[in-house]
Write a protein that holds these residues in place. Sequence first.
Motif, PDB file in Angstrom:
ATOM      1  N   ASN A 165       0.820  -1.213   0.000  1.00 36.91           N
ATOM      2  CA  ASN A 165       0.000   0.000   0.000  1.00 36.91           C
ATOM      3  C   ASN A 165       0.857   1.268   0.000  1.00 36.91           C
ATOM      4  OD1 ASN A 165      -2.294  -1.570   0.007  1.00 36.91           O
ATOM      5  ND2 ASN A 165      -2.582  -1.453   2.219  1.00 36.91           N
ATOM      6  N   LEU A 166       1.961   1.247   0.740  1.00 39.28           N
ATOM      7  CA  LEU A 166       2.862   2.403   0.727  1.00 39.28           C
ATOM      8  C   LEU A 166       3.456   2.602  -0.657  1.00 39.28           C
ATOM      9  CD1 LEU A 166       4.808   2.110   4.119  1.00 39.28           C
ATOM     10  CD2 LEU A 166       3.151   3.850   3.476  1.00 39.28           C
ATOM     11  N   THR A 167       3.754   1.507  -1.334  1.00 38.10           N
ATOM     12  CA  THR A 167       4.331   1.623  -2.678  1.00 38.10           C
ATOM     13  C   THR A 167       3.338   2.222  -3.660  1.00 38.10           C
ATOM     14  OG1 THR A 167       5.766  -0.280  -2.253  1.00 38.10           O
ATOM     15  CG2 THR A 167       5.405   0.333  -4.551  1.00 38.10           C
ATOM     16  N   SER A 168       2.101   1.737  -3.611  1.00 35.81           N
ATOM     17  CA  SER A 168       1.111   2.186  -4.587  1.00 35.81           C
ATOM     18  C   SER A 168       0.516   3.550  -4.246  1.00 35.81           C
ATOM     19  CB  SER A 168      -0.013   1.149  -4.692  1.00 35.81           C
ATOM     20  OG  SER A 168      -0.641   0.982  -3.433  1.00 35.81           O
ATOM     21  N   ALA A 169       0.261   3.818  -2.958  1.00 39.55           N
ATOM     22  CA  ALA A 169      -0.458   5.032  -2.570  1.00 39.55           C
ATOM     23  C   ALA A 169       0.457   6.190  -2.204  1.00 39.55           C
ATOM     24  CB  ALA A 169      -1.388   4.737  -1.393  1.00 39.55           C
TER      25      ALA A 169
END
Length: 582
Positions: A91-95
């Motif tokens: 999620n940190l990578t995508s968002a």
Amino acid sequence: MSWGTELWDQYDLIGNHTQKGIEFCEKYTHFVKERCAIELDYAAKLKKLVKNYQPKKKEEEDYQFTWAKGFRGMMNELHDIAGQHEIIAENLTSAVFKECQNLILEMKQEKKRCLQEGFKIQQHLSKTLDTLEKSKRQYEKTFRESERASETHKRADADINLSRAEVEKTKAVAQLRTQECDKNKNDYAATLQETNRAQNEHYTSLMPAVFQQLQEMDERRILQLQNFIRESAKIENGVIPIIKTCIEGMENAANSINVSEDSKMVVDRYKSGFEIPQDIPFDDLSSPNSSVGSGSDSSLNTPKYSGTVNSRTSSGTITGRSKKRTGLFGIFSASKTEDTKEDYSNLAPNQQKKQLQKKITKLKHDIAKETAERDGMSKMRDVYLKNPALGDASSLDKKMEENGQTLDELNQELQKYESFLANAEGRLTPNMARKRSSMSHEENSVNSMTMSASDLTVTDGNRMSSSPLPANNVHISVTSPEGTRSNSSYQEQASFDDVDEEYDDSGILGTARAKFPFEATASESVTVEQDEELYIVDRDHDDGWTRVRKLNGDEGFIPTTYAHCHFYGEHCVDCGENVPAM
């Protein structure tokens, strides 16, 4: 507060400030990237840890205890926690990470465009100021020339020595210079007016617009950075309930451990079912009824008590049960499964019943499965008979026949193992009763045989003693001071079916002395010390191992090369003498 009005003269500093903001965003992007790598690495290491401590196939039986189940439950919850850390990283990578990269790219492009526009505006103002400077210098030049021309005319007009023509010439030059000066003055005034207008527009309109764009870009960067940090916290907060649930699962796993249940399981698993051995009777050697023969070595003739129910026969006796030696520790044997009997009679009573019950449960499950399969094929056959277009009913006949044969075999197996279980639990079927009756007849014949064997005893004065003469694992001792036979006593081992030893005694074959110390590494070997005296109970069958008995009664295998072996009645290789038989 606007940068355009407050920072109208700090163009370079504003450019540096916006560049630092972009560099900070890049720094935050690297931070998020490394954070994701750490989360993934942590999750991978947690999963690897859980995998490494998962029970092996050979340990599955031990993981039936509640403490082992609790540990496994804790590891499962830890595996789920590792999955949540992977979700955090994803999620940190995508968002955050990708959005921050896009923001940096947009800011760099916008900053470049604003700086290019500001550079053009700065260049235009510089050109206007240069034009004003040139116009001013031209005006100053013509003004000085006009002043000099006027002075020259005045001196010429006052000089009485000059002609009228020369005076008029100086006057014309002075007028020309005055006209050029006036023209340049007007040009300078117009240029100055245009420059002031451009300068005013530059500092009040054009550059403030550029500064405003840079301010909006920087404020947008700050807002986006705020959103990224908030989103990071939201992502981590989103997995906290699941992690909390996993922690609660760990607590439940700990609470599921039951001490009393584990203790009961240990009893159920390892209870043999044998009765506690009776007290060992005192053997009074001075008694004329002593079972120890005179002149013989008591350490060899007296049965050794090993403390277990299925102990081996005493030293120096000959047993009626003997099995062929198939190899040491199962290395040279064809299969280790040969040691396990079909009815598990080689196990202790409780363990035998437990294994039989497991086998019966498995057979019942297989029967239920085959029965369900047969019912399904029967229904399918009925459907085919009613509607031949769906399939050929005769194609199922062979399968149903095979299924019937399988069911018959399974039912026979079930009956057989139920009979084994009934025998183990003491419930006699008619066949078992007949078998038990035949065993009693065999025992009567053994008693009659041993009674006749008592005639072989040796008389010493008023005392008659006999050596134990075993037959079919029945030990008999007959003594009578008056030559009359006393009641024959025999001892049956734990069970003819429950006790099955791979190696039985075949008498003392000789003696041995350990040349080197040997540490037992398997259940069938025995530890000996250097120079320890031993009895040989089984020869080396070309496998490099000899079976020996220690003075304390312990038996096992040792390497043949570790001992000096002396067989009774054979030539001693080490001493060069014949070893007498016992």
